[in-house]
Scaffold this motif. Structure first.
Motif, PDB file in Angstrom:
ATOM      1  N   GLY A  87       0.829  -1.193   0.000  1.00  0.00           N
ATOM      2  CA  GLY A  87       0.000   0.000   0.000  1.00  0.00           C
ATOM      3  C   GLY A  87       0.866   1.245   0.000  1.00  0.00           C
ATOM      4  O   GLY A  87       1.718   1.403   0.887  1.00  0.00           O
ATOM      5  N   VAL A  88       0.679   2.114  -0.976  1.00  0.00           N
ATOM      6  CA  VAL A  88       1.438   3.355  -1.051  1.00  0.00           C
ATOM      7  C   VAL A  88       0.479   4.540  -1.018  1.00  0.00           C
ATOM      8  O   VAL A  88      -0.488   4.585  -1.786  1.00  0.00           O
ATOM      9  CB  VAL A  88       2.308   3.413  -2.326  1.00  0.00           C
ATOM     10  CG1 VAL A  88       2.947   4.794  -2.488  1.00  0.00           C
ATOM     11  CG2 VAL A  88       3.397   2.339  -2.274  1.00  0.00           C
ATOM     12  N   ILE A  89       0.754   5.471  -0.123  1.00  0.00           N
ATOM     13  CA  ILE A  89      -0.048   6.687   0.018  1.00  0.00           C
ATOM     14  C   ILE A  89       0.795   7.853  -0.476  1.00  0.00           C
ATOM     15  O   ILE A  89       1.876   8.110   0.049  1.00  0.00           O
ATOM     16  CB  ILE A  89      -0.472   6.891   1.482  1.00  0.00           C
ATOM     17  CG1 ILE A  89      -1.361   5.731   1.941  1.00  0.00           C
ATOM     18  CG2 ILE A  89      -1.197   8.218   1.649  1.00  0.00           C
ATOM     19  CD1 ILE A  89      -1.690   5.763   3.424  1.00  0.00           C
ATOM     20  N   VAL A  98      -7.664  12.779   4.817  1.00  0.00           N
ATOM     21  CA  VAL A  98      -7.753  11.867   3.677  1.00  0.00           C
ATOM     22  C   VAL A  98      -6.700  10.772   3.808  1.00  0.00           C
ATOM     23  O   VAL A  98      -6.972   9.586   3.564  1.00  0.00           O
ATOM     24  CB  VAL A  98      -7.586  12.635   2.350  1.00  0.00           C
ATOM     25  CG1 VAL A  98      -7.524  11.662   1.169  1.00  0.00           C
ATOM     26  CG2 VAL A  98      -8.721  13.626   2.152  1.00  0.00           C
ATOM     27  N   ALA A  99      -5.484  11.147   4.206  1.00  0.00           N
ATOM     28  CA  ALA A  99      -4.416  10.161   4.387  1.00  0.00           C
ATOM     29  C   ALA A  99      -4.811   9.106   5.401  1.00  0.00           C
ATOM     30  O   ALA A  99      -4.573   7.903   5.206  1.00  0.00           O
ATOM     31  CB  ALA A  99      -3.125  10.852   4.807  1.00  0.00           C
ATOM     32  N   ALA A 100      -5.420   9.531   6.498  1.00  0.00           N
ATOM     33  CA  ALA A 100      -5.853   8.587   7.530  1.00  0.00           C
ATOM     34  C   ALA A 100      -6.910   7.632   6.988  1.00  0.00           C
ATOM     35  O   ALA A 100      -6.864   6.416   7.240  1.00  0.00           O
ATOM     36  CB  ALA A 100      -6.398   9.352   8.737  1.00  0.00           C
ATOM     37  N   ALA A 101      -7.866   8.176   6.223  1.00  0.00           N
ATOM     38  CA  ALA A 101      -8.918   7.334   5.650  1.00  0.00           C
ATOM     39  C   ALA A 101      -8.340   6.334   4.654  1.00  0.00           C
ATOM     40  O   ALA A 101      -8.753   5.162   4.613  1.00  0.00           O
ATOM     41  CB  ALA A 101      -9.979   8.214   4.979  1.00  0.00           C
ATOM     42  N   ARG A 141       2.392  11.638   8.515  1.00  0.00           N
ATOM     43  CA  ARG A 141       2.891  10.401   9.112  1.00  0.00           C
ATOM     44  C   ARG A 141       2.060  10.017  10.325  1.00  0.00           C
ATOM     45  O   ARG A 141       1.663   8.856  10.487  1.00  0.00           O
ATOM     46  CB  ARG A 141       4.366  10.551   9.519  1.00  0.00           C
ATOM     47  CG  ARG A 141       4.965   9.289  10.135  1.00  0.00           C
ATOM     48  CD  ARG A 141       6.391   9.499  10.630  1.00  0.00           C
ATOM     49  NE  ARG A 141       6.456  10.280  11.853  1.00  0.00           N
ATOM     50  CZ  ARG A 141       6.837  11.553  11.929  1.00  0.00           C
ATOM     51  NH1 ARG A 141       7.195  12.206  10.840  1.00  0.00           N
ATOM     52  NH2 ARG A 141       6.863  12.184  13.086  1.00  0.00           N
ATOM     53  N   GLN A 142       1.780  10.986  11.164  1.00  0.00           N
ATOM     54  CA  GLN A 142       0.980  10.704  12.350  1.00  0.00           C
ATOM     55  C   GLN A 142      -0.447  10.302  11.973  1.00  0.00           C
ATOM     56  O   GLN A 142      -1.060   9.445  12.627  1.00  0.00           O
ATOM     57  CB  GLN A 142       0.961  11.928  13.269  1.00  0.00           C
ATOM     58  CG  GLN A 142       2.328  12.291  13.849  1.00  0.00           C
ATOM     59  CD  GLN A 142       2.930  11.176  14.675  1.00  0.00           C
ATOM     60  OE1 GLN A 142       2.236  10.494  15.413  1.00  0.00           O
ATOM     61  NE2 GLN A 142       4.231  10.963  14.533  1.00  0.00           N
ATOM     62  N   ALA A 143      -0.981  10.915  10.908  1.00  0.00           N
ATOM     63  CA  ALA A 143      -2.333  10.580  10.464  1.00  0.00           C
ATOM     64  C   ALA A 143      -2.393   9.147   9.938  1.00  0.00           C
ATOM     65  O   ALA A 143      -3.375   8.427  10.167  1.00  0.00           O
ATOM     66  CB  ALA A 143      -2.792  11.556   9.382  1.00  0.00           C
ATOM     67  N   ILE A 144      -1.337   8.727   9.238  1.00  0.00           N
ATOM     68  CA  ILE A 144      -1.271   7.355   8.729  1.00  0.00           C
ATOM     69  C   ILE A 144      -1.033   6.373   9.865  1.00  0.00           C
ATOM     70  O   ILE A 144      -1.590   5.271   9.896  1.00  0.00           O
ATOM     71  CB  ILE A 144      -0.159   7.239   7.671  1.00  0.00           C
ATOM     72  CG1 ILE A 144      -0.526   8.060   6.421  1.00  0.00           C
ATOM     73  CG2 ILE A 144       0.102   5.779   7.298  1.00  0.00           C
ATOM     74  CD1 ILE A 144       0.616   8.207   5.422  1.00  0.00           C
ATOM     75  N   LYS A 145      -0.220   6.777  10.822  1.00  0.00           N
ATOM     76  CA  LYS A 145       0.174   5.893  11.923  1.00  0.00           C
ATOM     77  C   LYS A 145      -1.025   5.386  12.718  1.00  0.00           C
ATOM     78  O   LYS A 145      -1.069   4.206  13.080  1.00  0.00           O
ATOM     79  CB  LYS A 145       1.138   6.643  12.850  1.00  0.00           C
ATOM     80  CG  LYS A 145       1.626   5.852  14.050  1.00  0.00           C
ATOM     81  CD  LYS A 145       2.601   6.691  14.877  1.00  0.00           C
ATOM     82  CE  LYS A 145       3.085   5.944  16.109  1.00  0.00           C
ATOM     83  NZ  LYS A 145       4.067   6.745  16.881  1.00  0.00           N
ATOM     84  N   GLY A 146      -1.995   6.255  12.950  1.00  0.00           N
ATOM     85  CA  GLY A 146      -3.153   5.854  13.754  1.00  0.00           C
ATOM     86  C   GLY A 146      -3.846   4.614  13.201  1.00  0.00           C
ATOM     87  O   GLY A 146      -3.848   3.546  13.844  1.00  0.00           O
TER      88      GLY A 146
END
Length: 375
Positions: free
Chosen positions: A10-12, A61-64, A87-92
């Motif tokens: 998965g690449v964001i 959007v990144a988190a979603a 990064r923090q949004a993805i980390k969650g």
């Protein structure tokens, strides 16, 4: 873990929004590397599937998209993110909730320490620590002004600059923080000029960096001998602004297009032939870290002989590549960050020229507790 025949990555990437000019390049790099891995026979006898998502330069959007990759696509690894807030949004959703391996490829402020996160871009010990003393020694500059975006990366970087300036007989004479979309810097530029600062160490980011550089240039800062520094600026960022606005700018990164080792040249030519256009392969916008991260991960999967997460993490902890953008790279065991070659470059006539090759530098990050890694 996915049970499909393919292995899923998965690449964001910020393919739209203010960072699209680097996000598109990140997406291209992901396509290129996954295609190369599959052309080499894939991993563990299986093809690798790229699950590419657009984070639109928006942390929500990144988190979603991270949640989708983990919950619906059941990817084996998540890679991507530029801003530290992203990064923090993805980390969650990916790490804290999804318990999925995450590779963060961008140069950043350091200090990320999690058993499921590996960072493949440079950190302050590799950028700021060698660069600021070099700059002060080479130019004689002693005084710094720090115009900044208001989030974690600039705050941590500026703390390093304050310490290094003081340790080398200099001082910070001004420090300001702005929202990312701030556009009117005229009063800040006036304060920079009146402070007598010899160096502007910029951590303003897109979209605010373009008007700031314009207003600083129009005020004559660099024409009158001032030094402009921006450690994330690369060739894609140079293309955002008129060449004159960034003329003489100094940076320090793990890769510039002017790096002349044979593999770096071949890699750039391969990328340019596949993806001609404005979204170039560069260092400051995570292309180099994304390439490095995917190759290190692929090597770890091969060594582990499986996709079992604990086995992949154990192998990734000491993974290395003999060739990469800017040279070889290796994860420093226990630190989840990579040793890599670093370069100081200066913008001249719209291009970066390498003025100092620093060689391989360790990240000097904290150790991720081994007990946590195996828990």
């Amino acid at each position: 873990m996915t049970t499909s025949r393919s292995i899923k990555v998965g690449v964001i990437a910020d393919q739209t929004g203010p960072l699209s000019f680097v996000g598109i390049a990140n997406a291209n790099v992901a396509r290129m590397v996954i295609d190369e891995i599959n052309a080499e026979g894939g991993l563990l006898g299986r093809q690798v599937e790229l699950c590419l998502e657009d984070s639109a330069t928006d942390d929500s959007v990144a988190a979603a998209k991270a949640a989708k990759l983990v919950e619906q696509d059941e990817v084996d690894v998540v890679v991507g993110g530029i801003y530290s807030s992203t990064r923090q949004a993805i980390k969650g959703p990916a790490v804290v909730e999804g318990k999925t391996l995450y590779i963060y490829p961008e140069q950043y402020e350091g200090q990320e320490s999690d058993p499921l996160i590996f960072c493949t871009g440079p950190v302050p010990a590799q950028q700021i620590d060698p660069f600021i003393p070099w700059l002060m020694r080479e130019t004689g500059a002693k005084t710094f002004y720090l115009p900044s975006a208001d989030y974690i990366w600039p705050h941590v970087m500026n703390a390093h600059v304050r310490e290094l300036a003081a340790a080398n007989g200099g001082a910070v004479v001004g420090e300001e923080y702005f929202p990312l979309d701030h556009a009117d810097y005229r009063e800040t530029v006036e304060r920079i000029l009146s402070s007598g600062a010899e160096v502007v160490f910029n951590t303003i980011v897109p979209p605010g960096v373009t008007p700031f550089f314009e207003q600083l240039y129009e005020a004559g800062f660099t024409r009158n001998g001032g030094r402009l520094v921006c450690t994330y600026f690369d060739e894609n960022f140079l293309n955002m602004v008129p060449a004159a606005h960034a003329e003489g700018l100094y940076g320090c990164l793990d890769y510039y297009q002017a790096v002349d080792d044979p593999f770096s040249g071949e890699l750039l030519a391969r990328y340019d032939s596949l993806y001609p256009g404005a979204a170039a392969f560069t260092g400051g916008g995570a292309c180099s870290g994304l390439y490095r991260g995917l190759r290190l991960w692929a090597g770890a999967v091969t060594e582990a002989g499986s996709l079992a997460q604990a086995d992949v993490i154990a192998a990734l902890d000491h993974a290395e590549i003999a060739e990469g953008p800017g040279g070889p790279a290796a994860m420093v065991p226990g630190q989840h960050h990579a040793r890599m070659n670093m370069y100081i470059a200066q913008a001249r006539n719209g291009r970066f020229e390498v003025v100092e090759s620093l060689g391989p530098i360790d990240p000097q990050e904290s150790i991720v507790e081994a007990a946590v890694l195996t828990a």
